[in-house]
Design a protein around this motif. Structure first.
Motif, PDB file in Angstrom:
ATOM      1  N   ALA A   1       0.988  -1.060   0.300  1.00 55.35           N
ATOM      2  CA  ALA A   1       0.024   0.019   0.143  1.00 55.35           C
ATOM      3  C   ALA A   1       0.791   1.436  -0.541  1.00 55.35           C
ATOM      4  CB  ALA A   1      -1.245  -0.471   1.567  1.00 55.35           C
ATOM      5  N   LEU A   2       1.887   1.002   0.262  1.00 64.08           N
ATOM      6  CA  LEU A   2       2.865   2.509   0.567  1.00 64.08           C
ATOM      7  C   LEU A   2       3.031   2.267  -0.232  1.00 64.08           C
ATOM      8  CD1 LEU A   2       4.943   3.973   1.850  1.00 64.08           C
ATOM      9  CD2 LEU A   2       6.301   3.178   2.922  1.00 64.08           C
ATOM     10  N   SER A   3       3.930   1.582  -1.109  1.00 64.01           N
ATOM     11  CA  SER A   3       4.419   1.997  -2.650  1.00 64.01           C
ATOM     12  C   SER A   3       3.778   2.533  -3.626  1.00 64.01           C
ATOM     13  CB  SER A   3       5.269   0.275  -2.700  1.00 64.01           C
ATOM     14  OG  SER A   3       5.239   0.390  -4.533  1.00 64.01           O
TER      15      SER A   3
ATOM     16  N   GLN B   1       4.398  17.642  -1.848  1.00 62.64           N
ATOM     17  CA  GLN B   1       3.644  18.162  -1.739  1.00 62.64           C
ATOM     18  C   GLN B   1       2.611  17.869  -0.686  1.00 62.64           C
ATOM     19  OE1 GLN B   1       2.796  20.621  -5.145  1.00 62.64           O
ATOM     20  NE2 GLN B   1       4.850  21.484  -4.499  1.00 62.64           N
ATOM     21  N   LEU B   2       1.619  16.365   0.387  1.00 67.84           N
ATOM     22  CA  LEU B   2       0.744  16.462   0.777  1.00 67.84           C
ATOM     23  C   LEU B   2       0.356  16.933   2.057  1.00 67.84           C
ATOM     24  CD1 LEU B   2       2.474  12.464   1.649  1.00 67.84           C
ATOM     25  CD2 LEU B   2       1.581  13.388  -0.114  1.00 67.84           C
ATOM     26  N   ASN B   3      -1.284  16.640   2.237  1.00 68.32           N
ATOM     27  CA  ASN B   3      -1.852  17.088   2.698  1.00 68.32           C
ATOM     28  C   ASN B   3      -1.898  16.832   3.829  1.00 68.32           C
ATOM     29  OD1 ASN B   3      -3.565  15.607   2.223  1.00 68.32           O
ATOM     30  ND2 ASN B   3      -4.837  16.417   0.855  1.00 68.32           N
ATOM     31  N   THR B   4      -2.546  17.302   4.513  1.00 61.57           N
ATOM     32  CA  THR B   4      -2.446  16.418   6.306  1.00 61.57           C
ATOM     33  C   THR B   4      -2.809  15.481   6.258  1.00 61.57           C
ATOM     34  OG1 THR B   4      -2.481  19.041   7.254  1.00 61.57           O
ATOM     35  CG2 THR B   4      -3.667  17.084   8.794  1.00 61.57           C
ATOM     36  N   ASP B   5      -4.167  15.296   5.529  1.00 61.28           N
ATOM     37  CA  ASP B   5      -4.664  14.145   5.838  1.00 61.28           C
ATOM     38  C   ASP B   5      -3.836  12.124   4.816  1.00 61.28           C
ATOM     39  OD1 ASP B   5      -7.056  14.238   7.384  1.00 61.28           O
ATOM     40  OD2 ASP B   5      -7.798  14.765   5.032  1.00 61.28           O
ATOM     41  N   GLU B   6      -3.352  13.285   3.447  1.00 65.04           N
ATOM     42  CA  GLU B   6      -2.006  12.139   3.237  1.00 65.04           C
ATOM     43  C   GLU B   6      -0.804  11.926   3.876  1.00 65.04           C
ATOM     44  OE1 GLU B   6      -3.658  13.583  -1.648  1.00 65.04           O
ATOM     45  OE2 GLU B   6      -2.026  14.841  -0.270  1.00 65.04           O
ATOM     46  N   ARG B   7      -0.195  13.039   5.037  1.00 65.01           N
ATOM     47  CA  ARG B   7       0.342  12.389   5.657  1.00 65.01           C
ATOM     48  C   ARG B   7       0.393  11.990   6.394  1.00 65.01           C
ATOM     49  NH1 ARG B   7       4.751  17.005   6.607  1.00 65.01           N
ATOM     50  NH2 ARG B   7       4.835  18.597   4.566  1.00 65.01           N
ATOM     51  N   LYS B   8      -0.493  12.095   6.952  1.00 68.36           N
ATOM     52  CA  LYS B   8      -1.308  10.988   8.222  1.00 68.36           C
ATOM     53  C   LYS B   8      -1.174   9.495   7.903  1.00 68.36           C
ATOM     54  CE  LYS B   8      -4.571   9.851  11.766  1.00 68.36           C
ATOM     55  NZ  LYS B   8      -4.271   8.256  11.107  1.00 68.36           N
ATOM     56  N   TYR B   9      -1.834   9.608   5.929  1.00 68.07           N
ATOM     57  CA  TYR B   9      -1.859   7.622   5.661  1.00 68.07           C
ATOM     58  C   TYR B   9      -0.818   7.502   5.085  1.00 68.07           C
ATOM     59  CZ  TYR B   9      -3.068   4.620   1.543  1.00 68.07           C
ATOM     60  OH  TYR B   9      -3.134   3.266   0.902  1.00 68.07           O
TER      61      TYR B   9
ATOM     62  N   TYR C   1       2.258   8.735   7.369  1.00 67.62           N
ATOM     63  CA  TYR C   1       2.682   7.574   8.762  1.00 67.62           C
ATOM     64  C   TYR C   1       2.580   6.580   8.899  1.00 67.62           C
ATOM     65  CZ  TYR C   1       4.844  12.703   8.440  1.00 67.62           C
ATOM     66  OH  TYR C   1       5.217  14.054   7.843  1.00 67.62           O
ATOM     67  N   ASP C   2       0.647   6.254   8.592  1.00 67.26           N
ATOM     68  CA  ASP C   2       0.598   4.751   9.256  1.00 67.26           C
ATOM     69  C   ASP C   2       0.940   3.914   9.024  1.00 67.26           C
ATOM     70  OD1 ASP C   2      -1.082   6.354  11.256  1.00 67.26           O
ATOM     71  OD2 ASP C   2      -3.353   6.761   9.130  1.00 67.26           O
ATOM     72  N   LEU C   3       1.035   3.749   7.448  1.00 61.89           N
ATOM     73  CA  LEU C   3       1.774   2.811   6.271  1.00 61.89           C
ATOM     74  C   LEU C   3       3.806   2.664   6.431  1.00 61.89           C
ATOM     75  CD1 LEU C   3       0.164   3.605   2.967  1.00 61.89           C
ATOM     76  CD2 LEU C   3      -0.834   1.950   5.033  1.00 61.89           C
ATOM     77  N   ALA C   4       4.179   4.068   7.097  1.00 58.97           N
ATOM     78  CA  ALA C   4       5.637   3.563   6.676  1.00 58.97           C
ATOM     79  C   ALA C   4       5.980   3.307   8.464  1.00 58.97           C
ATOM     80  CB  ALA C   4       5.586   4.601   6.428  1.00 58.97           C
ATOM     81  N   LEU C   5       5.329   4.052   9.296  1.00 59.64           N
ATOM     82  CA  LEU C   5       5.980   4.046  10.847  1.00 59.64           C
ATOM     83  C   LEU C   5       4.659   2.601  11.667  1.00 59.64           C
ATOM     84  CD1 LEU C   5       6.261   6.930  11.424  1.00 59.64           C
ATOM     85  CD2 LEU C   5       8.523   5.623  11.242  1.00 59.64           C
TER      86      LEU C   5
ATOM     87  N   ALA D   1      -8.311   6.560   4.076  1.00 60.64           N
ATOM     88  CA  ALA D   1      -7.673   7.159   5.442  1.00 60.64           C
ATOM     89  C   ALA D   1      -8.097   6.555   6.811  1.00 60.64           C
ATOM     90  CB  ALA D   1      -8.586   8.486   5.683  1.00 60.64           C
ATOM     91  N   TYR D   2      -9.409   5.299   6.528  1.00 65.15           N
ATOM     92  CA  TYR D   2      -9.236   4.340   7.283  1.00 65.15           C
ATOM     93  C   TYR D   2      -8.026   2.825   6.409  1.00 65.15           C
ATOM     94  CZ  TYR D   2     -13.907   5.488   9.666  1.00 65.15           C
ATOM     95  OH  TYR D   2     -14.357   6.459  10.382  1.00 65.15           O
ATOM     96  N   TYR D   3      -7.968   2.303   5.516  1.00 65.10           N
ATOM     97  CA  TYR D   3      -6.974   1.838   4.974  1.00 65.10           C
ATOM     98  C   TYR D   3      -5.945   1.761   5.196  1.00 65.10           C
ATOM     99  CZ  TYR D   3      -4.437  -1.189   1.229  1.00 65.10           C
ATOM    100  OH  TYR D   3      -3.864  -2.003   0.928  1.00 65.10           O
ATOM    101  N   GLY D   4      -5.313   2.675   6.033  1.00 66.40           N
ATOM    102  CA  GLY D   4      -3.944   3.307   5.713  1.00 66.40           C
ATOM    103  C   GLY D   4      -3.827   3.237   7.882  1.00 66.40           C
ATOM    104  N   GLN D   5      -4.954   2.980   7.902  1.00 64.08           N
ATOM    105  CA  GLN D   5      -4.937   2.680   9.590  1.00 64.08           C
ATOM    106  C   GLN D   5      -5.123   1.190   9.936  1.00 64.08           C
ATOM    107  OE1 GLN D   5      -7.479   5.152  12.856  1.00 64.08           O
ATOM    108  NE2 GLN D   5      -8.342   6.132  10.507  1.00 64.08           N
ATOM    109  N   TYR D   6      -5.541   0.267   8.958  1.00 59.99           N
ATOM    110  CA  TYR D   6      -6.079  -0.859   9.456  1.00 59.99           C
ATOM    111  C   TYR D   6      -5.932  -1.905   8.196  1.00 59.99           C
ATOM    112  CZ  TYR D   6      -9.462   0.927  12.588  1.00 59.99           C
ATOM    113  OH  TYR D   6      -9.875   1.909  13.841  1.00 59.99           O
TER     114      TYR D   6
END
Length: 279
Positions: A9-11, A79-87, A89-93, A188-193
């Motif tokens: 998903a990160l890729s 140039q990611l927005n706030t939600d994209e940044r969180k996504y 980080y969720d995937l990478a960390l 956004a949910y997918y990034g968390q779960y």
């Protein structure tokens, strides 16, 4: 398998966001003719201040060590927005992950939350869970969208309904825009779960069944709570304008309440009132 799903998903996300940027957007010269759209990997690496090899490994989905500071630099370069940044980080960390609930039992909303929703008499409201499964709604929502009580529980997924039910396709004037908003929330949910195998299976099933889903999903838009003006063409009430507000319900259920407020500059509320009184 959980790590593989996360890194895949990160890729995909990094490749999609790199492809949408052009050199002039980040202050780089156009250079020689490009075989593919967007920035090159070495250009993203240059902007982020990391080595091309390291960034290539990250984008390839290799299991490498990353830090928040480096992710900040990558997010800025893309140039990611706030939600994209969180996504990102969720995937990478992995530390940022939310563990899937231990049980897949049907979510039951509290009586107090149900009362709040019902009190929004002329504001269609829908409560959904982390899988965008509809678990609650009010009378106004049943009149504007459809009576979800007529559907078996397992068929009340909002993402799937957008593609399967003609009521939704004919309701939204800009159906694609309407769908993209929900897909952005879903991502956004997918990034968390992402470690929950349900998501991979659902996305695969939707992609195979509905080419439009695959096209829109691959745009990789992310939004935790979009606020947009939506125009509906209701079969009985005609033109209706709603301002959509998406609220996160505090608690362990990870529920979301989507409220469609009649636009104050339109006659939508009076139309909805008449629609409900005539039913």
């Amino acid at each position: 398998m959980k790590t593989e799903a996360r890194l895949e998903a990160l890729s995909v996300f990094l490749k999609t966001k790199r492809a949408r940027l052009h050199p002039h957007m980040v202050g780089l010269p156009q250079g020689s003719r490009r075989r593919t759209p967007g920035l090159r990997r070495e250009e993203v690496a240059q902007l982020a201040g990391v080595s091309t090899t390291w960034y290539t490994w990250l984008e390839q989905g290799r299991d490498i060590k990353v830090s928040p500071s480096v992710l900040d630099a990558i997010a800025a370069a893309l140039q990611l927005n706030t939600d994209e940044r969180k996504y990102l980080y969720d995937l990478a960390l992995e530390a940022g992950f939310h563990a899937p609930p231990a049980s897949a039992e049907q979510t039951v909303i509290s009586s107090s939350l149900q009362k709040i929703v019902q009190e929004l008499r002329y504001c269609p409201a829908i409560i959904s869970d982390r899988r965008c499964h509809i678990v609650g709604w009010n009378a106004a929502a049943a009149h504007v969208f459809m009576d979800f009580a007529e559907l078996p529980h397992e068929q009340r997924n909002m993402i799937e309904l957008l593609f399967t039910k003609k009521e939704f396709r004919s309701l939204a004037v800009n159906w694609e825009h309407f769908v993209k908003g929900f897909l952005a929330i879903f991502r956004a949910y997918y990034g968390q779960y992402v470690t929950d195998p349900w998501y991979a299976q659902f996305i695969q099933n939707m992609s195979q069944s509905y080419p439009e889903f695959n096209e829109l999903w691959n745009q990789s838009e992310v939004s935790s709570a979009p606020e947009v003006l939506i125009e509906f063409r209701h079969a009985k009430a005609g033109k209706m304008l709603f301002d959509l507000t998406s609220l996160q319900v505090q608690g362990g259920g990870d529920l979301r309440c989507s409220i469609y407020t009649p636009n104050a500059q339109s006659s939508t509320e009076s139309k909805l009132q008449k629609l409900m009184e005539d039913s």
